[in-house]
Design a protein around this motif. Structure first.
Motif, PDB file in Angstrom:
ATOM      1  N   LEU A 159       2.962  -5.004  -7.598  1.00  0.00           N
ATOM      2  CA  LEU A 159       2.166  -4.048  -7.301  1.00  0.00           C
ATOM      3  C   LEU A 159       0.939  -4.374  -8.095  1.00  0.00           C
ATOM      4  N   MET A 186       1.702   1.564  -3.959  1.00  0.00           N
ATOM      5  CA  MET A 186       1.278   2.074  -4.631  1.00  0.00           C
ATOM      6  C   MET A 186       0.950   3.565  -3.908  1.00  0.00           C
ATOM      7  N   TYR A 241      -2.990  -2.444  -9.873  1.00  0.00           N
ATOM      8  CA  TYR A 241      -2.728  -1.250  -9.863  1.00  0.00           C
ATOM      9  C   TYR A 241      -1.715  -1.164 -11.000  1.00  0.00           C
ATOM     10  N   ASP A 259       4.255   5.655  -5.308  1.00  0.00           N
ATOM     11  CA  ASP A 259       4.324   5.787  -6.700  1.00  0.00           C
ATOM     12  C   ASP A 259       2.420   6.248  -7.685  1.00  0.00           C
ATOM     13  N   LYS A 260       1.446   6.722  -6.857  1.00  0.00           N
ATOM     14  CA  LYS A 260      -0.118   6.987  -7.243  1.00  0.00           C
ATOM     15  C   LYS A 260      -0.005   8.411  -6.910  1.00  0.00           C
ATOM     16  N   ASP A 320       1.217  -1.365   0.079  1.00  0.00           N
ATOM     17  CA  ASP A 320      -0.011   0.247   0.152  1.00  0.00           C
ATOM     18  C   ASP A 320       1.252   0.841   0.379  1.00  0.00           C
ATOM     19  N   ARG A 335       0.509   2.217 -13.022  1.00  0.00           N
ATOM     20  CA  ARG A 335       1.016   3.550 -13.288  1.00  0.00           C
ATOM     21  C   ARG A 335       0.069   4.113 -14.908  1.00  0.00           C
TER      22      ARG A 335
END
Length: 183
Positions: A169, A142, A175, A145-146, A139, A177
């Protein structure tokens, strides 16, 4: 866990991790007390083992429980993110510009076994975000990265790309990217 509002993104611990941390700290502390009380009854040939195990492990689990108690507050916001070109990472009383982040890591503290997010900035300051183990490693990756990656500097992105495994991921968290327009 992730609450998006107009004014920003609030990162909280997941309900599963709250239960897991409660069981791992308070549950084991209760188990140690149970061992001590049953060891003191001396109605089994294993009573000395129960008593010894309870006495040896109680201080350890009491220590972990006391360190973890602030994280067990329901709805506790670990940190907030204001996305955008002038985006900020907001801690309790501090704000860090996303462009100023040089390095970001999830590190386990060896003294209390709690994961901390360590942020190093370009002006040689270090910030610590205590997660109380309420934020799983996947998490964390993520979220960075997000919400942070699109606004980081180019060198910081390269460092982050070496740390994160986007394939895991994608498989675990579904997820992907989104391709960013890089200036």
């Amino acid at each position: 866990m992730i609450e998006e509002k107009n004014e920003g993104i609030f990162i909280k611990g997941s309900k599963f991790m709250y239960v897991w941390m409660f069981l791992a700290t308070v549950g084991f502390l209760i188990a140690c007390i149970f061992l001590i009380t049953h060891g003191l009854k001396f109605n089994s040939k294993y009573s000395f083992i129960y008593l010894g195990g309870g006495i040896v492990l109680t201080p350890f689990y009491l220590y972990l429980t006391l360190w973890s108690l602030p994280g067990l507050i329901p709805g506790k916001i670990l940190f907030s993110i204001i996305p955008g070109e002038d985006g900020k990472l907001i801690l309790k009383r501090k704000e860090i510009s996303i462009k100023n982040i040089q390095n970001i890591n999830l590190v386990r503290n060896p003294l209390n076994l709690i994961n901390d997010i360590i942020i190093e900035t370009f002006n040689d300051k270090k910030f610590r975000i205590r997660t109380y183990n309420l934020l799983a490693e996947m998490d964390y990756e993520m979220i960075v990265d997000k919400y942070l990656y699109p606004y980081m500097t180019e060198n910081t992105r390269k460092v982050w790309d070496r740390k994160v495994n986007l394939e895991i991921l994608r498989q675990e968290l579904k997820y992907e990217r989104k391709e960013q327009k890089i200036d």
